[in-house]
Write a protein that holds these residues in place. Sequence first.
Motif, PDB file in Angstrom:
ATOM      1  N   ALA A  36       0.825  -1.218   0.000  1.00  0.00           N
ATOM      2  CA  ALA A  36       0.000   0.000   0.000  1.00  0.00           C
ATOM      3  C   ALA A  36       0.851   1.256   0.000  1.00  0.00           C
ATOM      4  CB  ALA A  36      -0.920  -0.010   1.223  1.00  0.00           C
ATOM      5  N   GLY A  37       2.162   1.111   0.212  1.00  0.00           N
ATOM      6  CA  GLY A  37       3.036   2.280   0.204  1.00  0.00           C
ATOM      7  C   GLY A  37       2.977   3.009   1.542  1.00  0.00           C
ATOM      8  N   SER A  38       3.850   2.606   2.480  1.00  0.00           N
ATOM      9  CA  SER A  38       3.719   3.174   3.840  1.00  0.00           C
ATOM     10  C   SER A  38       3.995   4.660   3.875  1.00  0.00           C
ATOM     11  CB  SER A  38       4.656   2.440   4.805  1.00  0.00           C
ATOM     12  OG  SER A  38       5.991   2.628   4.400  1.00  0.00           O
ATOM     13  N   ASN A  39       4.694   5.185   2.873  1.00  0.00           N
ATOM     14  CA  ASN A  39       5.014   6.609   2.889  1.00  0.00           C
ATOM     15  C   ASN A  39       3.892   7.492   2.382  1.00  0.00           C
ATOM     16  OD1 ASN A  39       7.595   6.561   3.915  1.00  0.00           O
ATOM     17  ND2 ASN A  39       8.393   5.819   1.964  1.00  0.00           N
ATOM     18  N   ARG A  40       2.840   6.854   1.902  1.00  0.00           N
ATOM     19  CA  ARG A  40       1.797   7.662   1.268  1.00  0.00           C
ATOM     20  C   ARG A  40       0.610   7.818   2.203  1.00  0.00           C
ATOM     21  NH1 ARG A  40       1.231   5.793  -4.831  1.00  0.00           N
ATOM     22  NH2 ARG A  40       0.716   7.986  -5.013  1.00  0.00           N
ATOM     23  N   PRO A  41      -0.026   8.991   2.183  1.00  0.00           N
ATOM     24  CA  PRO A  41      -1.204   9.170   3.035  1.00  0.00           C
ATOM     25  C   PRO A  41      -2.372   8.335   2.518  1.00  0.00           C
ATOM     26  CG  PRO A  41      -0.970  11.020   1.525  1.00  0.00           C
ATOM     27  CD  PRO A  41       0.239  10.154   1.319  1.00  0.00           C
ATOM     28  N   ARG A  42      -3.289   8.019   3.374  1.00  0.00           N
ATOM     29  CA  ARG A  42      -4.455   7.242   2.947  1.00  0.00           C
ATOM     30  C   ARG A  42      -5.671   7.641   3.769  1.00  0.00           C
ATOM     31  NH1 ARG A  42      -2.058   2.249   3.044  1.00  0.00           N
ATOM     32  NH2 ARG A  42      -0.163   3.449   3.357  1.00  0.00           N
ATOM     33  N   ILE A  43      -6.800   7.039   3.400  1.00  0.00           N
ATOM     34  CA  ILE A  43      -8.057   7.354   4.095  1.00  0.00           C
ATOM     35  C   ILE A  43      -8.565   6.087   4.767  1.00  0.00           C
ATOM     36  CG2 ILE A  43     -10.406   8.244   3.862  1.00  0.00           C
ATOM     37  CD1 ILE A  43      -9.566   9.375   1.097  1.00  0.00           C
ATOM     38  N   LEU A  44      -8.926   6.192   6.031  1.00  0.00           N
ATOM     39  CA  LEU A  44      -9.587   5.090   6.736  1.00  0.00           C
ATOM     40  C   LEU A  44     -10.976   5.560   7.157  1.00  0.00           C
ATOM     41  CD1 LEU A  44      -6.679   3.859   9.060  1.00  0.00           C
ATOM     42  CD2 LEU A  44      -7.240   3.083   6.748  1.00  0.00           C
ATOM     43  N   GLN A  45     -11.935   4.647   6.972  1.00  0.00           N
ATOM     44  CA  GLN A  45     -13.300   4.945   7.402  1.00  0.00           C
ATOM     45  C   GLN A  45     -13.548   4.176   8.703  1.00  0.00           C
ATOM     46  OE1 GLN A  45     -16.692   2.885   5.640  1.00  0.00           O
ATOM     47  NE2 GLN A  45     -17.216   4.828   4.662  1.00  0.00           N
ATOM     48  N   VAL A  46     -13.928   4.871   9.733  1.00  0.00           N
ATOM     49  CA  VAL A  46     -14.028   4.262  11.059  1.00  0.00           C
ATOM     50  C   VAL A  46     -15.451   4.411  11.582  1.00  0.00           C
ATOM     51  CG1 VAL A  46     -13.106   4.322  13.420  1.00  0.00           C
ATOM     52  CG2 VAL A  46     -11.675   5.093  11.498  1.00  0.00           C
ATOM     53  N   THR A  47     -16.048   3.279  12.015  1.00  0.00           N
ATOM     54  CA  THR A  47     -17.326   3.420  12.728  1.00  0.00           C
ATOM     55  C   THR A  47     -17.130   2.949  14.167  1.00  0.00           C
ATOM     56  OG1 THR A  47     -17.957   1.359  11.644  1.00  0.00           O
ATOM     57  CG2 THR A  47     -19.007   3.353  10.852  1.00  0.00           C
ATOM     58  N   LEU A  48     -17.809   3.638  15.074  1.00  0.00           N
ATOM     59  CA  LEU A  48     -17.638   3.387  16.498  1.00  0.00           C
ATOM     60  C   LEU A  48     -18.951   2.915  17.113  1.00  0.00           C
ATOM     61  CD1 LEU A  48     -15.795   6.765  17.268  1.00  0.00           C
ATOM     62  CD2 LEU A  48     -14.707   4.546  16.899  1.00  0.00           C
ATOM     63  N   TYR A  49     -18.874   2.366  18.297  1.00  0.00           N
ATOM     64  CA  TYR A  49     -20.091   2.119  19.084  1.00  0.00           C
ATOM     65  C   TYR A  49     -19.758   2.360  20.544  1.00  0.00           C
ATOM     66  CZ  TYR A  49     -18.118  -2.457  20.306  1.00  0.00           C
ATOM     67  OH  TYR A  49     -17.312  -3.447  20.777  1.00  0.00           O
ATOM     68  N   ARG A  50     -20.789   2.565  21.341  1.00  0.00           N
ATOM     69  CA  ARG A  50     -20.578   2.869  22.764  1.00  0.00           C
ATOM     70  C   ARG A  50     -20.936   1.648  23.610  1.00  0.00           C
ATOM     71  NH1 ARG A  50     -21.294   8.740  23.691  1.00  0.00           N
ATOM     72  NH2 ARG A  50     -21.320   8.207  25.920  1.00  0.00           N
ATOM     73  N   HIS A  51     -20.206   1.419  24.695  1.00  0.00           N
ATOM     74  CA  HIS A  51     -20.549   0.338  25.638  1.00  0.00           C
ATOM     75  C   HIS A  51     -20.027   0.679  27.026  1.00  0.00           C
ATOM     76  CE1 HIS A  51     -16.405  -1.284  25.720  1.00  0.00           C
ATOM     77  NE2 HIS A  51     -16.377  -0.939  24.448  1.00  0.00           N
ATOM     78  N   ASP A  52     -20.570   0.007  28.033  1.00  0.00           N
ATOM     79  CA  ASP A  52     -20.087   0.219  29.414  1.00  0.00           C
ATOM     80  C   ASP A  52     -19.033  -0.810  29.755  1.00  0.00           C
ATOM     81  OD1 ASP A  52     -21.208   2.537  30.439  1.00  0.00           O
ATOM     82  OD2 ASP A  52     -23.171   1.535  30.495  1.00  0.00           O
TER      83      ASP A  52
END
Length: 547
Positions: free
Chosen positions: A531-547
């Motif tokens: 993927a080319g570690s020197n290059r910027p990229r986009i990550l899509q992150v979804t979260l959830y909440r828990h106790d």
Amino acid sequence: MKDKVLPRRATLVLLVAAFQATLAGAAEIPHLVRQGTATQLIVAGEPFVMLAGELHNSSASSMAYMEPMWEKLVALKLNTVLATVTWELVEPAEGQFDFSLVDGLLQGAREHDLKLVLLWFGSWKNGVSSYIPTWVKKDLERFPRAQGKSGNNKLVLSPMHEASWKADARAFAALMRHLRRVDSDERTVIMVQVENEVGLMPESRDHSAAAEAAFRSPVPRELMEYLKENKNALLPEVDELWASTGYRESGTWTQVFGDTVWTDEVFMAWHMARYIGRIAEAGKAEYPLPMYANAWLVQNDREKPGDYPSGGPVSRVMDIWRAAAPAIDFLAPDIYLHDFKAVCASYVRSGNPLMIPEARQGPEAARNVFWAIAEHDAMCFAPFGIEDIDEDHPLIDSYELLYQLMPLIVRHQGTGRMAGVLQERPEEEGTTIRVGDYNANVRYNRQAKGQTDMSYGLILNVGPDEYLVAGNWFQVNFSPATPGPRHAGILQVWEGVYEDGRWVPGRCLNGDETAAHWVVKLPPNTHDLFAGSNRPRILQVTLYRHD
Ligand code: DGJ
């Protein structure tokens, strides 16, 4: 029958209206609007962020020299080029105007699908008057120079003389009139810089007879009115000077602002800005493009006015410029200093939008552009001497990635849902940033060896529990910032790209790449050869909440 005809007619009316609106949008003059806390530049009806570069001073004085350069500017992935137009070449003989170089720039830019910001090098450029026409240079009687204490003539026009600003304004108005005539359809020129890094050096003020008389006269009523009206909103530097005399509401410059070198700067700022404001006003009367003035910055805390150009639009006198030159839409820093964050922060005070017409062209440009755009909704980022950079410069990857995200970026400007990430020194550990309903706990790259692997990027809250994390060389996990379940877990992380505004997912990152769903990592694997570690990229992150 009736039922059917009416909707059809209505549809037709709507289509015609949409077509007209599209036409109107395409021809609409570039202008500034507010969105939340941001100022956006609207070009062809859409917010436009300039991922740009500024040419060397003399490049645009020869179209033959420019000829091979256009392809390079395209290869560098610019959408906008900042190029000079000089008074000297526009008005070689008094009253005779020559716009052939401007037309050449327009043609070159259009053929390469680039926008232009024109830099008007008129009365002053970097604190001297090297770009005034020869007939102005030689006529020291009609166009007097600033004087030092010893009375010697400088290479610099004094800002105190009507003959000078009127001559400059006439040429600038002719330029803007020409642009209205030749560019009202295509709108290739989207903004204009009026003069360049103005101010007086090495003395803190002009000591010519006219300047001395003005300095001993009362502070102009317009400035006093502005100060009184904006008393509670003044920036601390000007407020402090005025407070030192108990906020005197009339008197000479020293009576109102105190007897220090800083008052010299306020005096010069007023007169330089007045002069330049009149030039901008004359230009806008012909063709009202957004206009700004750029600054040679104060280099360190020890510098006094005159060490840097006194009276230029440095951030400490932004109030004075605003009062003196309402036709100048905003003030812009030329950022060669290493403390990029601090300069940006000083220029976004009291609603001044950020536009960076000149920046260092080293590898840091690739990182700083993210900070300017994501943290401060910048309208423009432009390394100086752009034609010198190589086609493998990391800035190109940054620009490409920002283009992918641009529809989302402009939608989120001014909303507080977008933040920049920038490590300025390898020893910096990280930071926590509130973005939307979560805190993003960012860890910088403590192993950074130098310029090419320090952390940079952005975090964008695109929906409830949904983020984009882009850039390189940092890690982030999230914690809740609103009441409710105490913990934030990672639901999913995808690597991907935006193609024509559509998300195209790549790898799903569940294992080591997120430390088993604990942290979002850029790059996801240390080496990430494919993927080319020197290059910027986009990550899509979804979260959830828990106790
Ligand atoms: C700042 C000026 O504004 C530019 O025109 C150019 O002279 C650069 N400095 C050179 O570094």
